[in-house]
Design a protein around this motif. Sequence first.
Motif, PDB file in Angstrom:
ATOM      1  N   GLU A 149     -31.021 -14.837 -20.255  1.00  0.00           N
ATOM      2  CA  GLU A 149     -29.899 -15.372 -20.940  1.00  0.00           C
ATOM      3  C   GLU A 149     -30.358 -16.576 -21.379  1.00  0.00           C
ATOM      4  OE1 GLU A 149     -25.040 -15.312 -21.739  1.00  0.00           O
ATOM      5  OE2 GLU A 149     -26.038 -15.480 -19.678  1.00  0.00           O
ATOM      6  N   THR A 150     -30.823 -17.352 -20.482  1.00  0.00           N
ATOM      7  CA  THR A 150     -31.175 -18.831 -20.746  1.00  0.00           C
ATOM      8  C   THR A 150     -32.358 -18.895 -21.439  1.00  0.00           C
ATOM      9  OG1 THR A 150     -30.400 -19.632 -18.600  1.00  0.00           O
ATOM     10  CG2 THR A 150     -32.095 -20.803 -19.919  1.00  0.00           C
ATOM     11  N   ARG A 151     -33.384 -18.001 -21.283  1.00  0.00           N
ATOM     12  CA  ARG A 151     -34.579 -17.911 -22.290  1.00  0.00           C
ATOM     13  C   ARG A 151     -34.285 -17.641 -23.759  1.00  0.00           C
ATOM     14  NH1 ARG A 151     -39.131 -13.555 -20.742  1.00  0.00           N
ATOM     15  NH2 ARG A 151     -37.571 -12.152 -21.495  1.00  0.00           N
ATOM     16  N   ASP A 152     -33.445 -16.550 -23.790  1.00  0.00           N
ATOM     17  CA  ASP A 152     -32.802 -16.110 -25.185  1.00  0.00           C
ATOM     18  C   ASP A 152     -32.224 -17.354 -26.062  1.00  0.00           C
ATOM     19  OD1 ASP A 152     -34.192 -13.803 -24.747  1.00  0.00           O
ATOM     20  OD2 ASP A 152     -32.333 -12.620 -24.421  1.00  0.00           O
ATOM     21  N   ALA A 156     -33.180 -18.774 -29.316  1.00  0.00           N
ATOM     22  CA  ALA A 156     -32.072 -18.604 -30.687  1.00  0.00           C
ATOM     23  C   ALA A 156     -31.898 -19.945 -31.423  1.00  0.00           C
ATOM     24  CB  ALA A 156     -30.780 -18.085 -30.120  1.00  0.00           C
ATOM     25  N   VAL A 157     -32.309 -21.051 -30.539  1.00  0.00           N
ATOM     26  CA  VAL A 157     -32.202 -22.209 -31.412  1.00  0.00           C
ATOM     27  C   VAL A 157     -33.515 -22.664 -31.847  1.00  0.00           C
ATOM     28  CG1 VAL A 157     -30.138 -22.933 -29.983  1.00  0.00           C
ATOM     29  CG2 VAL A 157     -32.474 -23.550 -29.106  1.00  0.00           C
ATOM     30  N   GLY A 158     -34.433 -21.757 -31.802  1.00  0.00           N
ATOM     31  CA  GLY A 158     -35.731 -22.307 -32.160  1.00  0.00           C
ATOM     32  C   GLY A 158     -36.604 -23.360 -31.320  1.00  0.00           C
ATOM     33  N   ASN A 159     -36.160 -23.242 -30.102  1.00  0.00           N
ATOM     34  CA  ASN A 159     -36.980 -24.149 -28.859  1.00  0.00           C
ATOM     35  C   ASN A 159     -36.767 -25.614 -29.350  1.00  0.00           C
ATOM     36  OD1 ASN A 159     -37.990 -24.118 -26.594  1.00  0.00           O
ATOM     37  ND2 ASN A 159     -40.013 -24.343 -27.337  1.00  0.00           N
ATOM     38  N   TYR A 160     -35.736 -25.959 -30.073  1.00  0.00           N
ATOM     39  CA  TYR A 160     -35.527 -27.544 -30.742  1.00  0.00           C
ATOM     40  C   TYR A 160     -34.245 -27.826 -30.551  1.00  0.00           C
ATOM     41  CZ  TYR A 160     -35.240 -31.865 -33.236  1.00  0.00           C
ATOM     42  OH  TYR A 160     -35.045 -33.164 -33.591  1.00  0.00           O
ATOM     43  N   HIS A 312     -46.470 -26.858 -24.490  1.00  0.00           N
ATOM     44  CA  HIS A 312     -45.233 -26.429 -24.623  1.00  0.00           C
ATOM     45  C   HIS A 312     -44.402 -27.241 -25.554  1.00  0.00           C
ATOM     46  CE1 HIS A 312     -41.418 -24.869 -22.342  1.00  0.00           C
ATOM     47  NE2 HIS A 312     -41.113 -25.019 -23.602  1.00  0.00           N
ATOM     48  N   ARG A 313     -44.793 -29.013 -25.656  1.00  0.00           N
ATOM     49  CA  ARG A 313     -44.224 -29.676 -26.680  1.00  0.00           C
ATOM     50  C   ARG A 313     -44.689 -29.438 -27.913  1.00  0.00           C
ATOM     51  NH1 ARG A 313     -39.894 -32.255 -27.995  1.00  0.00           N
ATOM     52  NH2 ARG A 313     -40.420 -34.226 -28.506  1.00  0.00           N
ATOM     53  N   LEU A 314     -45.859 -28.998 -28.161  1.00  0.00           N
ATOM     54  CA  LEU A 314     -46.314 -28.710 -29.611  1.00  0.00           C
ATOM     55  C   LEU A 314     -45.328 -27.434 -29.892  1.00  0.00           C
ATOM     56  CD1 LEU A 314     -50.051 -28.745 -29.113  1.00  0.00           C
ATOM     57  CD2 LEU A 314     -48.761 -30.292 -30.388  1.00  0.00           C
ATOM     58  N   SER A 315     -44.956 -26.667 -29.282  1.00  0.00           N
ATOM     59  CA  SER A 315     -44.279 -25.350 -29.949  1.00  0.00           C
ATOM     60  C   SER A 315     -42.625 -25.866 -30.033  1.00  0.00           C
ATOM     61  CB  SER A 315     -43.882 -24.492 -28.701  1.00  0.00           C
ATOM     62  OG  SER A 315     -43.285 -24.560 -27.688  1.00  0.00           O
ATOM     63  N   THR A 316     -42.250 -27.053 -29.685  1.00  0.00           N
ATOM     64  CA  THR A 316     -41.050 -27.578 -29.983  1.00  0.00           C
ATOM     65  C   THR A 316     -40.984 -28.462 -31.130  1.00  0.00           C
ATOM     66  OG1 THR A 316     -41.029 -29.760 -28.760  1.00  0.00           O
ATOM     67  CG2 THR A 316     -40.640 -27.688 -27.562  1.00  0.00           C
ATOM     68  N   LEU A 317     -42.033 -28.790 -31.969  1.00  0.00           N
ATOM     69  CA  LEU A 317     -41.840 -29.888 -32.966  1.00  0.00           C
ATOM     70  C   LEU A 317     -41.130 -29.082 -34.283  1.00  0.00           C
ATOM     71  CD1 LEU A 317     -45.298 -31.332 -32.631  1.00  0.00           C
ATOM     72  CD2 LEU A 317     -43.208 -31.991 -31.435  1.00  0.00           C
ATOM     73  N   GLN A 318     -39.856 -28.922 -34.252  1.00  0.00           N
ATOM     74  CA  GLN A 318     -39.035 -28.148 -35.218  1.00  0.00           C
ATOM     75  C   GLN A 318     -38.045 -29.175 -35.726  1.00  0.00           C
ATOM     76  OE1 GLN A 318     -40.256 -25.373 -36.779  1.00  0.00           O
ATOM     77  NE2 GLN A 318     -42.042 -25.814 -35.442  1.00  0.00           N
ATOM     78  N   ARG A 319     -38.280 -30.315 -35.785  1.00  0.00           N
ATOM     79  CA  ARG A 319     -37.215 -31.330 -36.284  1.00  0.00           C
ATOM     80  C   ARG A 319     -37.133 -31.391 -37.833  1.00  0.00           C
ATOM     81  NH1 ARG A 319     -36.917 -37.612 -34.296  1.00  0.00           N
ATOM     82  NH2 ARG A 319     -36.594 -36.392 -32.239  1.00  0.00           N
ATOM     83  N   PRO A 320     -35.545 -30.985 -38.267  1.00  0.00           N
ATOM     84  CA  PRO A 320     -35.726 -30.765 -39.960  1.00  0.00           C
ATOM     85  C   PRO A 320     -35.970 -32.347 -40.303  1.00  0.00           C
ATOM     86  CG  PRO A 320     -33.485 -30.049 -38.568  1.00  0.00           C
ATOM     87  CD  PRO A 320     -34.550 -30.679 -37.682  1.00  0.00           C
ATOM     88  N   GLY A 321     -36.947 -32.029 -41.384  1.00  0.00           N
ATOM     89  CA  GLY A 321     -37.471 -33.080 -42.198  1.00  0.00           C
ATOM     90  C   GLY A 321     -38.675 -33.695 -41.515  1.00  0.00           C
ATOM     91  N   MET A 322     -38.964 -33.573 -40.531  1.00  0.00           N
ATOM     92  CA  MET A 322     -40.421 -33.825 -39.511  1.00  0.00           C
ATOM     93  C   MET A 322     -40.848 -32.869 -38.761  1.00  0.00           C
ATOM     94  SD  MET A 322     -39.060 -37.514 -38.091  1.00  0.00           S
ATOM     95  CE  MET A 322     -40.583 -37.855 -37.377  1.00  0.00           C
TER      96      MET A 322
END
Length: 474
Positions: A149-152, A156-160, A312-322
């Motif tokens: 459940e935690t992984r999902d 769901a939040v796009g890992n950001y 892992h950090r490279l997969s979280t770079l989903q900040r809106p506008g950046m």
Amino acid sequence: MKARLYAGSRLRTIRQRRELDQAGFARTLGISVSYLSQIENDARPITASVTEALERHFPSEWNEPPRDEYERRLAAIREAISDPLFSETPLPAPALSRFVEQYPQLADRMVALHSAYRLAEERRHALGDVIDSTDAESRGDGRQFPWEETRDWFHAVGNYVDTVDVAAERIAAKCSQDNRVTEEALIERLGSKHGLSVRFVSDDTAATALREYDRANRCVSISAILPRPSRTFQLAHQLALIELIEPITAIVRGANLQSEASEKLLTVGLGNYAAGAIVMPYARFRDAARALRHDVDRLANRFGVSFEQACHRLSTLQRPGMRGVPMFFFRIDMAGNITKRHSATKMQFARFGGACPLWIAHEAAASPDKIHVQLAETPDGIRYVTMAMGLVKPSGSFQRPSRRFAVALGCEAEQAADFVYADALDLENPAAATPIGTSCRLCPRRNCDQRAFPPAGHTLLTEIDRREVIPYRL
């Protein structure tokens, strides 16, 4: 034909954040109140003119992403209905697409129902008599395991997680020495701001407890057997759980998880997320990743982090506008189990069953400390450049086996110019790509010699007098 975009909840969030009523928001977008109401309730899709107005008036909050949510939902519902439980005759792709577009909430509920069924079956077959009937989490009531459940939730939040990421960036600015968040700076902040002492433990306790917080004695113990990047990460994790506990707690409470165990795991997961954001602050890390073409070794050296942490950090770079280059990331163990996964691309991972054996990650897991690269193509025709590296985490004792696994990072071939690992591949050769699938149960390929078992929904043709590599044909 381009799929229609339903994003009512996103528009409602923007409007409420700006403290606008529907009339004022509709005037800004140049549409009627009734039309806005239909959009917010997902009764109407967002048109190009509305998208343009959102980009013009709310650029930092809108920043329309690719169809991540739609693609994830479509992949999930496609996987669910491929189960033989439903039918041997697959639904036509256009009908499935329309269903997901027009009834997204119903699609989510169907996926959740199928997940509950699969979970119940897995528990019945795999756990059986091992399950303690007095354990509230193993009642067979269809609830997910807490870790699942935690992984999902992260998926769901796009890992950001914007609130945590931005706050962590502020902490990083106060703990940096020569543009690097150091172990010494974190120890100093824990001591001067929070009155905590830090000690490094090298006895037998360190073999099992990587980090331990003694609240009564105001002391943080860190295992001395950890390499320096891991020690720094654990210190950052502890600092995050102290300074960011309020936003983390608010997020956990708003996640509507099914059990206390899930809430605790999400708290730990958000602490790990914050730790990564502290030692690799968003803007600086994103700029370095682009400048270095996502060379993980160079990024790890520049920020003083481990290879896995940088991936892992490279997969979280989903900040809106950046936003960074969309990446997928996963970690696989020696048995082929995916223990971490996230995709900001169209690449999807199977929720149940093993990973495709043709992925280069399996080979990497067997040969650590060597980078493997692969050009892979999924059944939908999309090509991906994948880098994988096998890693070994020492246990600190001969009597405890080391942990062996592989991490993989990749992007779509269209982004190859920004991915240094693509330089070793022949991207122009149509025959150079390895045909991979999500899992054998979902893969439609008919001529794969690596197939472990047949795909769902196919009739098998078996000849007694003829034997090929696979003992049946589809």
